[in-house]
Scaffold this motif. Structure first.
Motif, PDB file in Angstrom:
ATOM      1  N   ALA A  76      -8.255  26.663  94.936  1.00  0.00           N
ATOM      2  CA  ALA A  76      -9.536  26.176  94.421  1.00  0.00           C
ATOM      3  C   ALA A  76      -9.547  24.657  94.310  1.00  0.00           C
ATOM      4  O   ALA A  76     -10.532  23.997  94.672  1.00  0.00           O
ATOM      5  CB  ALA A  76      -9.811  26.810  93.058  1.00  0.00           C
ATOM      6  N   PHE A  83     -13.952  28.939  88.307  1.00  0.00           N
ATOM      7  CA  PHE A  83     -15.155  28.122  88.334  1.00  0.00           C
ATOM      8  C   PHE A  83     -16.161  28.526  87.252  1.00  0.00           C
ATOM      9  O   PHE A  83     -17.276  28.011  87.223  1.00  0.00           O
ATOM     10  CB  PHE A  83     -15.810  28.174  89.718  1.00  0.00           C
ATOM     11  CG  PHE A  83     -15.091  27.343  90.743  1.00  0.00           C
ATOM     12  CD1 PHE A  83     -15.376  25.990  90.886  1.00  0.00           C
ATOM     13  CD2 PHE A  83     -14.127  27.894  91.561  1.00  0.00           C
ATOM     14  CE1 PHE A  83     -14.706  25.207  91.821  1.00  0.00           C
ATOM     15  CE2 PHE A  83     -13.454  27.132  92.506  1.00  0.00           C
ATOM     16  CZ  PHE A  83     -13.743  25.784  92.637  1.00  0.00           C
ATOM     17  N   LEU A 140     -11.922  21.833  96.420  1.00  0.00           N
ATOM     18  CA  LEU A 140     -12.639  20.713  95.802  1.00  0.00           C
ATOM     19  C   LEU A 140     -12.214  19.381  96.417  1.00  0.00           C
ATOM     20  O   LEU A 140     -13.050  18.517  96.695  1.00  0.00           O
ATOM     21  CB  LEU A 140     -12.375  20.696  94.298  1.00  0.00           C
ATOM     22  CG  LEU A 140     -13.251  21.575  93.413  1.00  0.00           C
ATOM     23  CD1 LEU A 140     -12.703  21.595  91.985  1.00  0.00           C
ATOM     24  CD2 LEU A 140     -14.696  21.097  93.423  1.00  0.00           C
ATOM     25  N   ILE A 156     -20.705  27.168  94.592  1.00  0.00           N
ATOM     26  CA  ILE A 156     -20.187  27.303  93.236  1.00  0.00           C
ATOM     27  C   ILE A 156     -19.807  25.972  92.593  1.00  0.00           C
ATOM     28  O   ILE A 156     -19.541  25.924  91.395  1.00  0.00           O
ATOM     29  CB  ILE A 156     -18.947  28.243  93.191  1.00  0.00           C
ATOM     30  CG1 ILE A 156     -17.833  27.718  94.109  1.00  0.00           C
ATOM     31  CG2 ILE A 156     -19.323  29.663  93.556  1.00  0.00           C
ATOM     32  CD1 ILE A 156     -16.523  28.456  93.948  1.00  0.00           C
ATOM     33  N   ALA A 157     -19.766  24.889  93.374  1.00  0.00           N
ATOM     34  CA  ALA A 157     -19.363  23.604  92.792  1.00  0.00           C
ATOM     35  C   ALA A 157     -19.824  22.453  93.672  1.00  0.00           C
ATOM     36  O   ALA A 157     -20.027  22.606  94.881  1.00  0.00           O
ATOM     37  CB  ALA A 157     -17.843  23.541  92.615  1.00  0.00           C
ATOM     38  N   THR A 205     -17.933  31.197  86.658  1.00  0.00           N
ATOM     39  CA  THR A 205     -19.196  31.719  87.151  1.00  0.00           C
ATOM     40  C   THR A 205     -19.117  33.232  87.223  1.00  0.00           C
ATOM     41  O   THR A 205     -18.054  33.828  87.011  1.00  0.00           O
ATOM     42  CB  THR A 205     -19.517  31.133  88.544  1.00  0.00           C
ATOM     43  OG1 THR A 205     -20.819  31.535  88.931  1.00  0.00           O
ATOM     44  CG2 THR A 205     -18.511  31.598  89.582  1.00  0.00           C
ATOM     45  N   LEU A 262     -12.233  24.435  83.968  1.00  0.00           N
ATOM     46  CA  LEU A 262     -12.934  23.782  85.077  1.00  0.00           C
ATOM     47  C   LEU A 262     -12.597  22.295  85.154  1.00  0.00           C
ATOM     48  O   LEU A 262     -12.412  21.742  86.239  1.00  0.00           O
ATOM     49  CB  LEU A 262     -14.439  23.983  84.927  1.00  0.00           C
ATOM     50  CG  LEU A 262     -15.310  23.611  86.141  1.00  0.00           C
ATOM     51  CD1 LEU A 262     -14.829  24.331  87.391  1.00  0.00           C
ATOM     52  CD2 LEU A 262     -16.767  23.934  85.859  1.00  0.00           C
ATOM     53  N   TYR A 267     -10.769  20.145  88.381  1.00  0.00           N
ATOM     54  CA  TYR A 267     -11.175  18.871  88.977  1.00  0.00           C
ATOM     55  C   TYR A 267     -10.041  17.848  88.869  1.00  0.00           C
ATOM     56  O   TYR A 267      -9.868  17.017  89.769  1.00  0.00           O
ATOM     57  CB  TYR A 267     -12.441  18.343  88.292  1.00  0.00           C
ATOM     58  CG  TYR A 267     -13.720  18.923  88.855  1.00  0.00           C
ATOM     59  CD1 TYR A 267     -14.418  18.251  89.855  1.00  0.00           C
ATOM     60  CD2 TYR A 267     -14.223  20.134  88.411  1.00  0.00           C
ATOM     61  CE1 TYR A 267     -15.592  18.770  90.386  1.00  0.00           C
ATOM     62  CE2 TYR A 267     -15.398  20.672  88.933  1.00  0.00           C
ATOM     63  CZ  TYR A 267     -16.076  19.986  89.923  1.00  0.00           C
ATOM     64  OH  TYR A 267     -17.230  20.518  90.446  1.00  0.00           O
TER      65      TYR A 267
END
Length: 325
Positions: free
Chosen positions: A20, A48, A24, A60-61, A50, A309, A313
């Motif tokens: 994931a 995420f 990103l 989703i992002a 969601t 989340l 990032y």
């Protein structure tokens, strides 16, 4: 960078988290990334924050710089219906087979077929183009099965192509393998600085290389911060107990007399330092093993606050700093 990024690793190493974060990182500066889940665990949706992912590509992002991350949870039954429609134009007959349970039966009794469908769907996303001739996605990141199954999972189309000598199944299997065994693909292995994950990583890399599948990088996850340098670690092994008590006393942590505050702190401190020194030595040994694999390596920190989340990032930013974007 290869357009299909496959992420595998021993269970518990955080391969889904790394996949994931990689998605990103790759989606920065306006890029579009598709993050594919093949194990049906809905781990991507949890990361995420969601709702559960359906069998469709959903944004989703948004990544720094305006890039977008889409996600897809591949359902083998629905992928088989797509396959039957694509090559045999079954239409309503395919839906009837699903109602009768034939689709579920096929994907259950023939696990190789299931893997063909999963890898085929991901490779289709890699090859897909829009009306202008541009690729629909700049990158596809696959959260793949664990290291112990990854070579068989990726190589299953080779076996199918050998069994089905002609026809659409043979052609589809060959098309998938052309992607998986080309520079378009890179298989990354996620590990921890622990003996079992590192050994499984080494074994997995050997199997991938034997199958002529393109190995990418080793990503060491959940790396603890370095508290003591090499000189401090050596000092832990030789320091006198009385010297520690005196130092604590000098620092204002109580008298050095027996029973004083400083005296009470000595044993717990030395025990903790000894544990750190032992772990540090073991981690250095595992780094040496990984170094002998002759692959690019990256390290991601253990997040003290746990994974959320914001942490995702943060890991993506770290991957970009290390050149994985």
């Amino acid at each position: 960078m290869s357009r299909l990024q496959v992420v595998s690793g021993k269970g518990g190493t955080g391969k889904t988290t790394v996949a994931a974060a990689l998605a990103l990182a790759l989606a920065t500066e306006g890029k579009r990334t598709l993050l594919v889940e093949v194990e049906g665990r809905q781990g991507i949706a949890q990361l995420f924050e969601t709702e559960a992912l359906p069998y469709e590509e959903r944004k989703i992002a948004v990544a720094p710089g305006g890039g977008e991350v889409y996600a897809l949870a591949i359902d083998p039954e629905l992928a088989l219906l797509d396959y039957l429609q694509m090559f045999y134009k079954l239409g309503g007959a395919g839906r009837a087979l699903k109602k009768l349970g034939a689709i579920d039966f096929a994907t259950t009794v023939a696990p190789g077929l299931r893997d063909v469908l999963l890898t085929g769907k991901a490779c289709e996303a890699v090859r897909r183009k829009d009306r202008s001739g541009r690729f629909a996605y700049d990158y596809v990141v696959m959260d793949a099965p664990p290291t112990g199954r990854i070579t068989r999972f990726l190589n299953v189309n080779d076996e199918v192509a050998g069994l089905a000598k002609i026809g659409p199944i043979h052609n589809q299997a060959q098309a998938v393998m052309r992607v998986l065994k080309s520079p378009e693909t890179a298989v990354h292995l996620v590990t921890l600085l622990e003996e079992m994950p590192v050994q499984e990583t080494a074994d997995g890399i050997a199997e991938l290389r034997a199958a002529r599948l393109p190995v990418g990088r080793v990503i060491v996850n959940m790396v603890r911060p370095e508290v003591l340098d090499a000189a401090d670690v050596e000092l832990v092994r030789t320091v006198e107990r009385s010297s520690v008590a005196q130092a604590l006393s000098t620092a204002g942590l109580g008298g050095a007399r027996r029973g004083g505050n400083a005296e009470k702190l000595v044993d717990p401190l030395l025990e903790q330092a000894a544990e750190y020194a032992e772990r540090h030595a073991l981690e250095q040994e595992q780094r040496a093993v990984l170094g002998a694999l002759d692959l690019p390596q990256h390290e991601l920190p253990l997040l003290a606050e746990g994974m959320d989340l914001a942490g995702l990032y943060e890991l993506a930013t770290e991957l970009r700093k290390q050149g994985l974007s």
